[in-house]
Scaffold this motif. Structure first.
Motif, mmCIF file in Angstrom:
data_model
loop_
_atom_site.group_PDB
_atom_site.id
_atom_site.type_symbol
_atom_site.label_atom_id
_atom_site.label_comp_id
_atom_site.label_asym_id
_atom_site.label_seq_id
_atom_site.Cartn_x
_atom_site.Cartn_y
_atom_site.Cartn_z
ATOM 1 N N MET A 80 0.834 -1.200 0.000
ATOM 2 C CA MET A 80 0.000 0.000 0.000
ATOM 3 C C MET A 80 0.869 1.250 0.000
ATOM 4 N N ALA A 81 1.934 1.234 0.793
ATOM 5 C CA ALA A 81 2.815 2.395 0.851
ATOM 6 C C ALA A 81 3.457 2.662 -0.506
ATOM 7 N N ALA A 82 3.799 1.587 -1.229
ATOM 8 C CA ALA A 82 4.391 1.750 -2.556
ATOM 9 C C ALA A 82 3.404 2.409 -3.510
ATOM 10 N N LEU A 83 2.124 2.048 -3.405
ATOM 11 C CA LEU A 83 1.104 2.678 -4.239
ATOM 12 C C LEU A 83 0.912 4.143 -3.857
ATOM 13 N N ALA A 84 1.067 4.447 -2.558
ATOM 14 C CA ALA A 84 0.996 5.844 -2.116
ATOM 15 C C ALA A 84 2.175 6.640 -2.680
ATOM 16 N N VAL A 85 3.367 6.013 -2.729
ATOM 17 C CA VAL A 85 4.539 6.662 -3.324
ATOM 18 C C VAL A 85 4.251 7.000 -4.783
ATOM 19 N N LEU A 86 3.703 6.024 -5.515
ATOM 20 C CA LEU A 86 3.397 6.222 -6.931
ATOM 21 C C LEU A 86 2.376 7.340 -7.114
ATOM 22 N N GLY A 87 1.323 7.315 -6.299
ATOM 23 C CA GLY A 87 0.308 8.353 -6.396
ATOM 24 C C GLY A 87 0.871 9.730 -6.102
ATOM 25 N N GLY A 88 1.702 9.825 -5.056
ATOM 26 C CA GLY A 88 2.300 11.107 -4.698
ATOM 27 C C GLY A 88 3.214 11.642 -5.786
ATOM 28 N N ALA A 89 3.979 10.755 -6.423
ATOM 29 C CA ALA A 89 4.891 11.182 -7.478
ATOM 30 C C ALA A 89 4.129 11.668 -8.707
ATOM 31 N N ARG A 131 -15.589 -4.361 7.749
ATOM 32 C CA ARG A 131 -15.047 -3.606 6.623
ATOM 33 C C ARG A 131 -16.000 -3.687 5.435
ATOM 34 N N ARG A 132 -15.991 -2.637 4.619
ATOM 35 C CA ARG A 132 -16.871 -2.546 3.461
ATOM 36 C C ARG A 132 -16.145 -2.834 2.148
ATOM 37 N N ILE A 133 -14.827 -3.013 2.219
ATOM 38 C CA ILE A 133 -14.026 -3.211 1.014
ATOM 39 C C ILE A 133 -12.837 -4.087 1.378
ATOM 40 N N THR A 134 -12.398 -4.928 0.436
ATOM 41 C CA THR A 134 -11.263 -5.808 0.719
ATOM 42 C C THR A 134 -9.976 -4.987 0.793
ATOM 43 N N PRO A 135 -8.991 -5.453 1.568
ATOM 44 C CA PRO A 135 -7.709 -4.730 1.633
ATOM 45 C C PRO A 135 -7.072 -4.540 0.259
ATOM 46 N N PHE A 136 -7.200 -5.562 -0.612
ATOM 47 C CA PHE A 136 -6.605 -5.464 -1.952
ATOM 48 C C PHE A 136 -7.225 -4.314 -2.742
ATOM 49 N N LEU A 137 -8.561 -4.250 -2.748
ATOM 50 C CA LEU A 137 -9.247 -3.199 -3.496
ATOM 51 C C LEU A 137 -9.008 -1.826 -2.868
ATOM 52 N N PHE A 138 -8.960 -1.788 -1.537
ATOM 53 C CA PHE A 138 -8.677 -0.528 -0.842
ATOM 54 C C PHE A 138 -7.310 0.011 -1.237
ATOM 55 N N GLY A 139 -6.316 -0.880 -1.243
ATOM 56 C CA GLY A 139 -4.963 -0.474 -1.590
ATOM 57 C C GLY A 139 -4.809 -0.106 -3.049
ATOM 58 N N LEU A 140 -5.587 -0.759 -3.912
ATOM 59 C CA LEU A 140 -5.454 -0.532 -5.349
ATOM 60 C C LEU A 140 -6.140 0.745 -5.809
ATOM 61 N N THR A 141 -7.154 1.191 -5.072
ATOM 62 C CA THR A 141 -7.950 2.337 -5.526
ATOM 63 C C THR A 141 -7.797 3.556 -4.610
ATOM 64 N N PHE A 142 -8.193 3.421 -3.372
ATOM 65 C CA PHE A 142 -8.253 4.566 -2.467
ATOM 66 C C PHE A 142 -6.865 5.119 -2.144
ATOM 67 N N VAL A 143 -5.918 4.233 -1.899
ATOM 68 C CA VAL A 143 -4.579 4.658 -1.466
ATOM 69 C C VAL A 143 -3.857 5.499 -2.525
ATOM 70 N N LEU A 145 -5.157 7.106 -4.956
ATOM 71 C CA LEU A 145 -5.963 8.303 -5.212
ATOM 72 C C LEU A 145 -5.631 9.406 -4.204
ATOM 73 N N ILE A 146 -5.573 9.049 -2.920
ATOM 74 C CA ILE A 146 -5.235 10.042 -1.896
ATOM 75 C C ILE A 146 -3.768 10.426 -2.002
ATOM 76 N N GLY A 147 -2.909 9.475 -2.364
ATOM 77 C CA GLY A 147 -1.500 9.801 -2.597
ATOM 78 C C GLY A 147 -1.346 10.804 -3.727
ATOM 79 N N SER A 187 3.333 8.730 0.382
ATOM 80 C CA SER A 187 2.961 9.798 -0.553
ATOM 81 C C SER A 187 3.920 10.977 -0.443
ATOM 82 N N ASN A 188 4.453 11.218 0.761
ATOM 83 C CA ASN A 188 5.466 12.273 0.926
ATOM 84 C C ASN A 188 6.739 11.946 0.146
ATOM 85 N N ILE A 189 7.138 10.679 0.164
ATOM 86 C CA ILE A 189 8.323 10.267 -0.588
ATOM 87 C C ILE A 189 8.129 10.536 -2.075
ATOM 88 N N GLY A 190 6.956 10.147 -2.595
ATOM 89 C CA GLY A 190 6.683 10.342 -4.019
ATOM 90 C C GLY A 190 6.768 11.801 -4.417
#
Length: 261
Positions: A80-89, A131-143, A145-147, A187-190
């Motif tokens: 998830m953190a890696a996806l946040a890095v990508l989103g932030g960048a 929970r209303r969403i699986t961890p996989f889907l949460f990490g793939l979409t929401f993370v 996006l906010i990053g 996301s800060n790293i990105g």
């Protein structure tokens, strides 16, 4: 730009300490550090780049503190953190062409909505919920996006991550806070990588503020772990409302320009 005077650096260190303390609990540290750097005479672009550097220390410090107490497993959260890095960048790279006025118009009202949700939802506590969403889907979409949002604009990123973890992932407030910090670190790293490549990071200032952030985040995260939801919820509400007021009070805010006030 020329080196800042010692008393200015002390002022920025103190601002970073306070920002690290607040951000480790409820997010919103940027509403302290960014105005502080602008007051110190740092140009806007260098302020954004330097803010990403110093905020790395705060989010990283808080992540380590929460992980040591078992509130987050950093290894498990790496994807998830890696996806946040990508989103932030990507967000930082596209910051010049994304319609910033739209974000500026919507953000205060989104922050007020988050404050109302956490303020008036009676059953939000440190206990996990369904929970209303699986961890996989949460990490793939929401993370990512906010990053991405963090890279483009930034204010309120921690609050948005908190809202997602509580409402979608079903986390309790303290657990959500712990997980938010590591994703915010990503996301800060990105964003930081992009700003550093553009050469708009003031390294000396950022590192001095980073020390303040690190210490403040250590103090704040320990305070949050000791008190849990009973301190995180009200501080999150106050932070969201304060950030919304700060944004709307800016004379250059699109709504104020449209209304002529």
């Amino acid at each position: 730009m020329p080196d800042l005077a010692l008393h200015i650096l002390v002022f920025l260190f103190a601002a970073a300490f306070l920002a690290g303390f607040i951000d480790s609990i409820a997010g919103g540290g940027g509403m302290i550090t960014i105005p502080a750097m602008l007051i110190a005479g740092i140009p806007p672009l260098e302020t954004l780049g330097t803010n990403k550097l110093q905020s790395l220390f705060g989010s990283g410090s808080a992540s380590l503190a929460y992980a040591r107490r078992g509130h987050v497993n950093l290894v498990e959260q790496l994807p998830m953190a890696a996806l946040a890095v990508l989103g932030g960048a990507v967000g930082a790279g596209l910051a010049t062409i994304v319609p910033g006025d739209v974000l500026k118009i919507l953000l205060p009202f989104l922050l007020i909505a988050i404050a109302l949700y956490f303020g008036f939802k009676p059953n939000i506590s440190d206990a996990d919920r369904t929970r209303r969403i699986t961890p996989f889907l949460f990490g793939l979409t929401f993370v990512p996006l906010i990053g991405f949002y963090d890279g483009v604009f930034g204010p309120g990123t921690g609050s948005f991550f908190m809202l997602g973890f509580v409402t979608l992932a079903g986390f309790g407030v303290l657990k959500a806070t712990a997980h938010t910090k590591f994703l915010n670190f990503g996301s800060n790293i990105g964003g930081f990588i992009v700003f550093a490549l553009y050469g708009v990071v003031l390294w000396k200032t950022g590192l001095i503020m980073g020390v303040g952030q690190f210490i403040g985040a250590q103090v704040g995260s320990r305070f949050a772990m000791k008190n849990g939801a009973r301190i995180i919820k009200p501080l999150l509400v106050v932070t969201c409302i304060a950030l919304a007021i700060k944004l709307l009070s800016d004379p250059a805010h699109p709504i104020r320009l449209w209304m002529g006030v």
